[in-house]
Design a protein around this motif. Structure first.
Motif, short mmCIF file in Angstrom:
data_model
loop_
_atom_site.label_atom_id
_atom_site.label_comp_id
_atom_site.label_asym_id
_atom_site.label_seq_id
_atom_site.Cartn_x
_atom_site.Cartn_y
_atom_site.Cartn_z
N ARG A 145 3.72 12.56 6.18
CA ARG A 145 3.24 11.67 5.40
C ARG A 145 3.34 10.30 5.65
O ARG A 145 4.11 9.73 6.26
CB ARG A 145 4.32 12.02 4.06
N LEU A 146 2.50 9.49 5.17
CA LEU A 146 2.29 8.05 5.32
C LEU A 146 1.97 7.20 3.98
O LEU A 146 1.02 7.88 3.22
CB LEU A 146 1.26 7.78 6.53
N TRP A 147 2.47 6.30 3.68
CA TRP A 147 2.34 5.43 2.73
C TRP A 147 1.26 4.24 3.00
O TRP A 147 2.02 3.29 3.72
CB TRP A 147 3.28 4.97 2.12
N ASN A 148 -0.10 4.58 3.43
CA ASN A 148 -0.98 3.55 4.03
C ASN A 148 -2.26 3.45 3.21
O ASN A 148 -3.02 3.01 3.87
CB ASN A 148 -1.34 4.00 5.35
N LEU A 149 -2.15 3.69 1.87
CA LEU A 149 -3.39 3.43 1.24
C LEU A 149 -3.53 2.25 0.38
O LEU A 149 -4.33 1.87 -0.58
CB LEU A 149 -3.67 4.48 0.26
N ASN A 150 -2.29 1.27 0.41
CA ASN A 150 -2.34 0.11 -0.49
C ASN A 150 -3.22 -0.74 -0.12
O ASN A 150 -3.43 -1.27 0.98
CB ASN A 150 -0.89 -0.40 -0.24
N GLU A 151 -3.97 -1.31 -1.03
CA GLU A 151 -4.86 -2.36 -0.87
C GLU A 151 -4.33 -3.62 -0.07
O GLU A 151 -5.07 -4.44 0.21
CB GLU A 151 -5.65 -2.74 -2.09
N ASP A 152 -3.17 -4.24 -0.65
CA ASP A 152 -2.64 -5.31 -0.28
C ASP A 152 -1.76 -5.08 1.13
O ASP A 152 -0.54 -5.96 1.36
CB ASP A 152 -1.52 -5.84 -1.36
N ALA A 153 -1.72 -4.00 1.65
CA ALA A 153 -0.97 -3.79 3.00
C ALA A 153 -1.37 -4.74 3.85
O ALA A 153 -2.32 -5.28 4.14
CB ALA A 153 -1.41 -2.25 3.41
N SER A 154 -0.21 -5.35 4.48
CA SER A 154 -0.50 -6.35 5.59
C SER A 154 -1.04 -5.77 6.81
O SER A 154 -0.89 -4.63 7.04
CB SER A 154 1.21 -6.91 5.76
N ILE A 196 -2.14 15.82 7.04
CA ILE A 196 -1.74 14.60 6.85
C ILE A 196 -1.78 14.27 5.54
O ILE A 196 -3.16 14.56 5.08
CB ILE A 196 -2.51 13.88 7.93
N ASN A 197 -0.89 13.59 4.99
CA ASN A 197 -0.98 13.34 3.67
C ASN A 197 -0.54 11.90 3.53
O ASN A 197 0.08 11.22 3.79
CB ASN A 197 -0.08 14.00 2.77
N GLN A 198 -1.46 11.03 2.60
CA GLN A 198 -1.43 9.56 2.50
C GLN A 198 -1.24 9.32 1.11
O GLN A 198 -1.90 10.09 0.06
CB GLN A 198 -2.66 8.87 2.98
N ALA A 199 -0.95 8.22 0.85
CA ALA A 199 -0.49 7.58 -0.65
C ALA A 199 -0.18 6.21 -0.74
O ALA A 199 0.05 5.82 0.54
CB ALA A 199 0.47 8.50 -1.50
N GLU A 200 -0.33 5.60 -1.90
CA GLU A 200 0.27 4.29 -2.09
C GLU A 200 1.54 4.19 -2.16
O GLU A 200 2.35 5.07 -2.77
CB GLU A 200 -0.78 3.72 -3.22
N LYS A 201 2.21 3.05 -1.94
CA LYS A 201 3.48 2.83 -2.24
C LYS A 201 3.55 2.68 -3.90
O LYS A 201 2.57 2.16 -4.28
CB LYS A 201 4.04 1.54 -1.68
N PHE A 202 4.49 3.07 -4.15
CA PHE A 202 4.71 2.77 -5.84
C PHE A 202 6.29 2.07 -6.17
O PHE A 202 7.18 1.91 -5.40
CB PHE A 202 4.90 4.12 -6.51
N LYS A 203 6.37 1.65 -7.42
CA LYS A 203 7.56 1.24 -7.76
C LYS A 203 8.50 2.19 -8.31
O LYS A 203 8.20 2.92 -9.34
CB LYS A 203 7.17 0.07 -9.05
N TRP A 204 9.44 2.44 -7.96
CA TRP A 204 10.70 3.34 -8.58
C TRP A 204 10.86 3.06 -9.90
O TRP A 204 10.93 1.62 -10.06
CB TRP A 204 11.72 3.37 -7.61
N PRO A 205 11.19 3.80 -10.83
CA PRO A 205 11.38 3.53 -12.16
C PRO A 205 12.83 2.71 -12.27
O PRO A 205 13.76 3.22 -11.29
CB PRO A 205 11.60 5.11 -12.97
#
Length: 290
Positions: A145-154, A196-205
């Motif tokens: 798993r990777l969190w690499n789909l955020n549009e604002d990723a540096s 391989i699974n990819q997703a955006e980072k998110f805000k925890w509740p």
């Protein structure tokens, strides 16, 4: 028909990393006892066949992990583990020998969330070596798993992710670029039972979050529930401090807890696209279900 597709069981809330994306729990550090784990399995058996050893904490830290997996198999459960992967080589013999294990999810974004990795190359290599053995010698599924789909990723983070993907491509002799191929899908199969699974980072509740959204849908208590290390039952794996405390399996039966008035209000609320609980109204993950 089973009530839930899965139930999360937090066998420990202790972790060996401090990832910047993971909020620290305010709860007392603890390992779940064998007796409590066995009791939980007996109580949830009418409701699911699949358990996920994950809420907070690193499950591979549990000193009696082998016994927990044996008990799970004896009671007919399929086990899924989510791990940061740092202990994968130390626990490989246990993991590769346990029939209960259905899937291991390895959070490669833990590498990006920590500045204190002593040997980044060894971390990746250990994971790839284990993955190869698991695919060759067992029937378990491996999800990297990777969190690499955020549009604002540096740019820096993108380069780090690309380096990880290049290591995977080289190790498994892939004839294509994962980054280019996976743009059309969050998940992709790169070998038999290897994904391989990819997703955006998110805000925890967070109940202290200013942004409130009373509209939304979630699968909490509809397809899943979670049990914290002290036996507290919560709607989902993101309630890491037990804010939505529905009850404790040491005091009440799981079947009674998930049929309580509060639990039913949560389910009925989401059926009407309404977030009833304050914590749910301040959850970033719920945006994924729009």
């Amino acid at each position: 028909m089973k009530t839930f597709k899965k139930v999360y069981i937090e066998i420990t809330n202790i972790c060996n990393l401090e990832c910047d994306f993971c909020p620290k729990t305010k709860r007392k550090p603890k390992f779940m006892s064998i007796d409590m784990f066995s009791n939980i399995l007996d109580q949830i058996k009418p409701h699911t066949d699949y358990i996920y050893l994950h809420v907070k904490g690193e499950p591979l830290l549990h000193p009696e992990l082998d016994k927990l997996l044996d008990i799970s198999h004896d009671k007919g459960f399929f086990v899924n583990i989510t791990t940061n992967g740092t202990l994968i080589s130390k626990t490989a013999n246990i993991l590769l020998s346990k029939l209960a294990l259905r899937q291991i999810n390895i959070s490669l974004h833990s590498l990006d969330g920590n500045k204190s990795f002593e040997d980044r190359k060894k971390y990746i290599q250990d994971i790839l070596n284990f993955t190869k053995l698991a695919v060759e010698k067992t029937e378990m599924i491996i999800s990297l798993r990777l969190w690499n789909l955020n549009e604002d990723a540096s740019d820096t983070k993108i380069r780090k992710n690309n380096a990880i993907l290049e290591n995977i491509e080289s190790f498994f002799n892939l004839s294509y670029k994962i980054e280019e191929t996976s743009k059309l899908a969050r998940g992709m199969k790169i070998a038999d039972r290897l994904y391989i699974n990819q997703a955006e980072k998110f805000k925890w509740p967070d109940v202290n979050e200013n942004e409130i959204n009373k509209n939304g849908f979630c699968y909490g208590l509809r397809t899943q529930a979670a049990i914290l290390v002290d036996g507290t039952v919560v709607p989902c794996c993101l309630d890491s401090d037990g804010i939505i405390n529905l009850g404790n399996i040491q005091n009440n039966f799981f079947s009674e807890i998930i049929e309580s008035e509060r639990a039913n209000n949560i389910v009925n609320g989401f059926s009407n696209k309404q977030a009833i609980e304050e914590l749910c109204q301040r959850c970033g993950y719920i945006k994924r279900f729009k």
